[in-house]
Write an enzyme that holds these catalytic residues in place. Sequence first.
Site, PDB file in Angstrom:
ATOM      1  N   HIS A  42       0.801  -1.214   0.000  1.00  0.00           N
ATOM      2  CA  HIS A  42       0.000   0.000   0.000  1.00  0.00           C
ATOM      3  C   HIS A  42       0.839   1.271   0.000  1.00  0.00           C
ATOM      4  CE1 HIS A  42      -4.313  -1.349   0.791  1.00  0.00           C
ATOM      5  NE2 HIS A  42      -3.638  -2.424   0.478  1.00  0.00           N
ATOM      6  N   GLU A  52     -17.256  15.513  -6.169  1.00  0.00           N
ATOM      7  CA  GLU A  52     -18.681  15.688  -5.973  1.00  0.00           C
ATOM      8  C   GLU A  52     -19.452  14.682  -6.808  1.00  0.00           C
ATOM      9  OE1 GLU A  52     -18.076  17.928  -3.145  1.00  0.00           O
ATOM     10  OE2 GLU A  52     -20.149  17.625  -3.717  1.00  0.00           O
ATOM     11  N   ASP A  73     -19.808  25.387 -16.134  1.00  0.00           N
ATOM     12  CA  ASP A  73     -18.634  26.085 -16.682  1.00  0.00           C
ATOM     13  C   ASP A  73     -17.748  25.149 -17.477  1.00  0.00           C
ATOM     14  OD1 ASP A  73     -16.432  26.008 -13.765  1.00  0.00           O
ATOM     15  OD2 ASP A  73     -17.654  24.479 -14.745  1.00  0.00           O
TER      16      ASP A  73
END
Lengths: 164, 625
Positions: free
Chosen positions: B210, B603, B596
């Site tokens: 990892h 999000e 835009d």
Amino acid sequence: MADDRDRDGTEIAVAEFHKKIKEAFEVFDHESNNTVDVREVGTIIRSLGCCPSEGELHDLIAEVEEEEPTGYIRFEKFLPVMTEVLLERRYRPIPEDILLRAFEVLDPAKRGFLSKDELIKYMTEEGEPFSQEEMEEMLSAAIDPESNSVLYKDYITMMVIDEN
Amino acid sequence: MNSPNLEDMGCGTSSATKDKKSEKALKAALVIQNWYRGYRARLKTRQRYALTIFQSIEYADEQGQLQLSNFFSFMLENYTHVQEKEPGLVTRLFGSSIQDKDRQDYLELIEIPDSYCGPRLQFPLTFTDIDLLIEAFKQQQILHAYYVLEVLFETKKVLQQMPNFTHTNTSPSKEITICDRGKNSMEILMILFVSFLVYPNDLHLNRGNHEDFMMNMRYGFTKEILHKYKLHGKKILQILEEVYTWLPIGTIIDNEVLVIHGGISESTDLNLLHRIERNKMRSVLMPPIPMDGDRAEKKNKLGTTTVAQGIRTSGSFSEQLTKQEWEQVIDILWSDPRGKRGCYPNTNRGGGCYFGPDITSKILNKYQLKILVRSHECKPEGYEICHDGKVITVFSASNYYEEGSNRGAYIRMSSGTTPRFFQYQITKATCLRPLYQRVNAIESSAIRMLKERMISRKTDLIRAFQLQDRNKSGKLSMGQWAFSMENVLGLNLPWRSLSSHLVTTDKDGNIDYMSGFQDVHIQKPVKEVQSTLIETVYRYRSDLQIIFNIIDSDHSGLISMEEFRSMWKLFKSHYSVHIDDSQFDELAERMDLNKDGSIDFNEFLKAFYVVHKFDQLTKSDTKLA
């Protein structure tokens, strides 16, 4: 023919049992090589819904062990023995009401509870005594912290709900 | 029949003789003990099942990660087409990072405001700084980016001086994946690095699977850093990635004990591993790219063949490891020991191999070593010994999957004596909770995860079920249902035992297969878009997260609509996803909330999550307490 249907029914039942047993076994087969540690066999058998006593478990293990015990149990030996156990419906679990009666036997004065010391005494001195770990674990869930005793009726109800 | 019949005991008769009384008590005790042992066994089994679920899903995710790396290879192969449409894209993906300002320049630009009341480190670091940090983190303070960067620069400098394998004499040496789960990975990392800088000869850090920027993207460390360090997060990530590549591969103690993260393979060559330039391994999941004019066939561990077609890469030959070197490192970081003899591909993880006791003996003997100490697998007791005492697995993160899932352990070794193990389990809450509550907690957590898996493959699952449901009855036998679940989800789990948690069964033992999707659904961010698209995006959200993060090389959180579309087209064809382009455009348009032309992909991805119907009803995990 009723016989044929019976036989088919049994065959199907056996096939399903085999799959169930295999699943339960595989979860404990850490090496993925069709063996489990002998110390986990009791857990596996009980996970399949059976409730052998410690003595009965001891006998079962003797049946599935190698001639010279290796500490591991092989699936090939476990499967037929376990299938028989399931088919014959051996070692059925204790019904709730019998369990309640057992607690009541230990509480002849009918107080509705057992003190912590009483429970410890019975569980570690009578029957097939608990190990310290088993005793501690049972106490952690069974003791009502306010009264420091085991309100056995509530305890049983709680455990039964948890399982279902 | 084994249950004692209490009816002939005459419960409660006070006139029983002493002998009869104690016989009754004996039988009663037996009943209770018998019942309790059965109950306890079933609890332990449920705990094991939950752990198996967590583990299967974790490994399936790691496999998914490898598929992603195949995707990048695939993208490269289609480079020419992509190049036309998106010139910057692939260069950004595979080009070397820009040589930017060196350390002094960068640090000088950072100002620590007077209002900063977090810990302040003094260089050169001493043990007081370690204590200072631990105290500060206990108070939930965050270390200022300035100090973080100083520590990272300094750590990198020290690590660069170290060989691939550190040789040391008996001192406690821990092998760990440093951080990739939980919300305080950064703090743990800082403590480790600071401790390392104070005691560089006594604390040995090795690289785990990892410690890899791509893995960090998938598992959340990248997000944690960017969230905690909004201004300097990108720089921190960049330096951290370099620090990872300089972490040594392993440690050799007393010339007897080899400490590495994963394991070995039959071809493990320690001499080669001593020689390679380990810092060329950016990510274990980005295999070396075949060179210009090369028509060499390249097979990855899963056996799929890709053919290079004269690809010109911006990196030169000297910037990568050779294929052989790369595979050697993968084996060290990803392999797992197993009981079966021989060496064969690690299908669970999709990388590295499974190695048997014969391999262990062979390799240990070859280099005159006695023991292999490794980590990489979560063990319920925190450690496990196998291969006849020659391989020890130590796993130090307790409650790795969930509170109560496992203990952690560490090992203390002195020369000439047997190793000693110390186990523990953290969190005050779990110490006091009885076993059944802990089991309930991890069980419901595991089932939740499993249900989310199911919902993310809903379309495929339903198709598989319906194929077997000839009469269109909506029902399947247990065997049929289990078969489909295993096939579609690719998870080897005890489906029969788990079925009661996932679906409803009728009195004949047949399963209503649609009932599995009843209490969960994926939140639809946009109503008009089809469920299949929602499901697909949800299913691949981790992969998309990584791809977006890579495209977004300046870590702004935004990518342009064009980049979004062209990436999706490539993704679609590689993963064979059958979604109409117009559907996707529709979704994209609606997600561009401020119109835009750019998409905030965090999000975007956050909008896809699973809703569990009963979440609002259950106040706490331990409803049955």
